[in-house]
Write a protein that holds these residues in place. Structure first.
Motif, short mmCIF file in Angstrom:
data_model
loop_
_atom_site.label_atom_id
_atom_site.label_comp_id
_atom_site.label_asym_id
_atom_site.label_seq_id
_atom_site.Cartn_x
_atom_site.Cartn_y
_atom_site.Cartn_z
N PRO A 79 0.85 -1.20 0.00
CA PRO A 79 0.00 0.00 0.00
C PRO A 79 0.89 1.25 0.00
CG PRO A 79 -0.11 -1.15 2.12
CD PRO A 79 0.76 -1.96 1.24
N VAL A 80 0.54 2.21 -0.84
CA VAL A 80 1.35 3.43 -0.95
C VAL A 80 0.63 4.67 -0.44
CG1 VAL A 80 2.80 2.57 -2.81
CG2 VAL A 80 0.65 3.71 -3.37
N ALA A 81 -0.68 4.60 -0.32
CA ALA A 81 -1.49 5.70 0.20
C ALA A 81 -2.81 5.08 0.64
CB ALA A 81 -1.73 6.76 -0.88
N ARG A 128 -6.15 3.63 0.47
CA ARG A 128 -6.93 3.05 -0.61
C ARG A 128 -6.12 2.65 -1.85
NH1 ARG A 128 -12.48 3.85 0.31
NH2 ARG A 128 -12.95 5.39 1.88
N TRP A 129 -4.85 3.03 -1.94
CA TRP A 129 -4.03 2.74 -3.12
C TRP A 129 -2.98 1.68 -2.81
CZ3 TRP A 129 -5.00 4.61 -7.90
CH2 TRP A 129 -5.85 5.71 -8.01
N THR A 130 -2.88 0.67 -3.69
CA THR A 130 -1.87 -0.39 -3.56
C THR A 130 -1.14 -0.53 -4.89
OG1 THR A 130 -3.27 -1.59 -1.99
CG2 THR A 130 -1.54 -2.84 -3.05
N MET A 131 0.18 -0.63 -4.81
CA MET A 131 1.01 -0.84 -6.00
C MET A 131 1.54 -2.27 -5.98
SD MET A 131 1.31 2.05 -7.78
CE MET A 131 2.74 1.70 -8.77
N LEU A 132 1.78 -2.81 -7.16
CA LEU A 132 2.43 -4.11 -7.25
C LEU A 132 3.28 -4.14 -8.51
CD1 LEU A 132 0.87 -6.35 -9.41
CD2 LEU A 132 -0.91 -5.70 -7.84
N GLY A 133 4.27 -5.03 -8.49
CA GLY A 133 5.13 -5.14 -9.65
C GLY A 133 5.99 -6.38 -9.61
N ARG A 134 6.58 -6.67 -10.76
CA ARG A 134 7.49 -7.80 -10.90
C ARG A 134 8.51 -7.48 -11.97
NH1 ARG A 134 6.40 -13.76 -13.54
NH2 ARG A 134 8.36 -14.67 -12.84
N TRP A 135 9.75 -7.92 -11.74
CA TRP A 135 10.81 -7.79 -12.74
C TRP A 135 11.58 -9.09 -12.78
CZ3 TRP A 135 16.10 -5.09 -12.31
CH2 TRP A 135 16.66 -4.97 -13.58
N ASN A 136 11.54 -9.78 -13.91
CA ASN A 136 12.26 -11.04 -14.12
C ASN A 136 13.33 -10.77 -15.18
OD1 ASN A 136 13.12 -13.65 -14.45
ND2 ASN A 136 11.11 -14.48 -14.97
N TYR A 137 14.60 -10.93 -14.81
CA TYR A 137 15.72 -10.54 -15.67
C TYR A 137 16.67 -11.72 -15.85
CZ TYR A 137 19.62 -7.79 -17.47
OH TYR A 137 20.62 -7.29 -18.25
#
Length: 189
Positions: A53-55, A57-66
C-alpha cells in the motif's frame, strides 16, 4: 559425464501483514551439454516482485524477471489497485519477452462492484501469478486498516497500566499474563 546439470534456486519472501509482500529469487542452472545455437547454455535469472500500500486506498504491485545470461528483461509487470470500499479499480501492464527478438506488451483494466460484478479485462490472474502472496485490496478478510501505508497513532496498542494492581477486599492480584489468588492467614483469638 558431459551431460550434467547443476541447478540452484534461492527464494525469499517477506510478508509483514495482509496486502504487503516482497519476494526475491535467483535461479541458476548450468547445462554442460552443447547449447542450442544462439543460447548461452546457462540459466541465470533473478526475479523480484511485491505488493505494497502506498497511500490510503491505493496499492502498487510489480514484478521484474531478468536474465543475466541473456542480458535482457524476460517479464516486467506493474499494477495499481484503488479500493473505494464498495468498488475497486485495477490496472496492470505487462511486457513479456516471447522469443529472443520479440516482446509483447499488454494492458489490463477492470472495475469491480464489490460482491456484484466485474467489468473489463481482468488482471487478477496476472497479478496472482506475478506476485506470489498477492491479495486483492478489496478482499473481505483483509481489514482496511492493514492496507494503509502506516498505522495511525490511535491504533497503536498501549501497555496495560493496571499491571500488578491489587483489587480491594478479594486479595486478587492482576498481572497482564496471569491472575493470582492469594489467601491471607486469619488468626482467631
Amino acid at each position: 559425464d558431459s551431460s550434467q546439470t547443476e541447478p540452484f534456486n534461492l527464494a525469499l519472501r517477506w510478508t509483514p501483514g495482509p496486502g504487503r509482500v516482497l519476494n526475491g529469487s535467483y535461479r541458476f542452472n548450468r547445462n554442460n551439454e552443447d547449447p542450442l545455437p544462439g543460447s548461452a547454455g546457462e540459466l541465470k535469472q533473478f526475479d523480484v516482485s511485491g505488493q505494497w500500500p502506498v497511500a490510503p486506498r491505493w496499492t502498487m504491485l510489480g514484478r521484474w524477471n531478468y536474465s543475466l545470461a541473456d542480458r535482457k528483461t524476460l517479464e516486467a509487470v506493474v499494477g495499481v489497485e484503488y479500493n473505494a470500499d464498495c468498488w475497486s479499480l485495477r490496472v496492470a501492464a505487462q511486457r513479456l519477452t516471447t522469443t529472443s527478438e520479440t516482446t509483447t506488451t499488454s494492458v489490463y483494466a477492470q472495475i469491480e462492484l464489490n460482491g456484484l460484478a466485474r467489468f473489463g479485462t481482468s488482471p487478477l490472474d496476472l497479478m496472482r501469478r506475478s506476485v506470489p502472496g498477492y491479495q486483492q485490496s478489496n478482499d473481505p478478510t483483509i481489514s482496511s486498516k492493514f492496507l494503509s501505508p502506516t498505522k495511525a497513532l490511535s491504533e497503536t496498542r498501549l501497555p496495560d497500566r493496571r499491571l500488578h494492581q491489587k483489587t480491594p477486599r478479594t486479595g486478587i492480584s492482576r498481572n497482564s499474563t496471569k491472575t493470582t489468588l492469594r489467601f491471607a492467614n486469619a488468626a482467631t483469638v
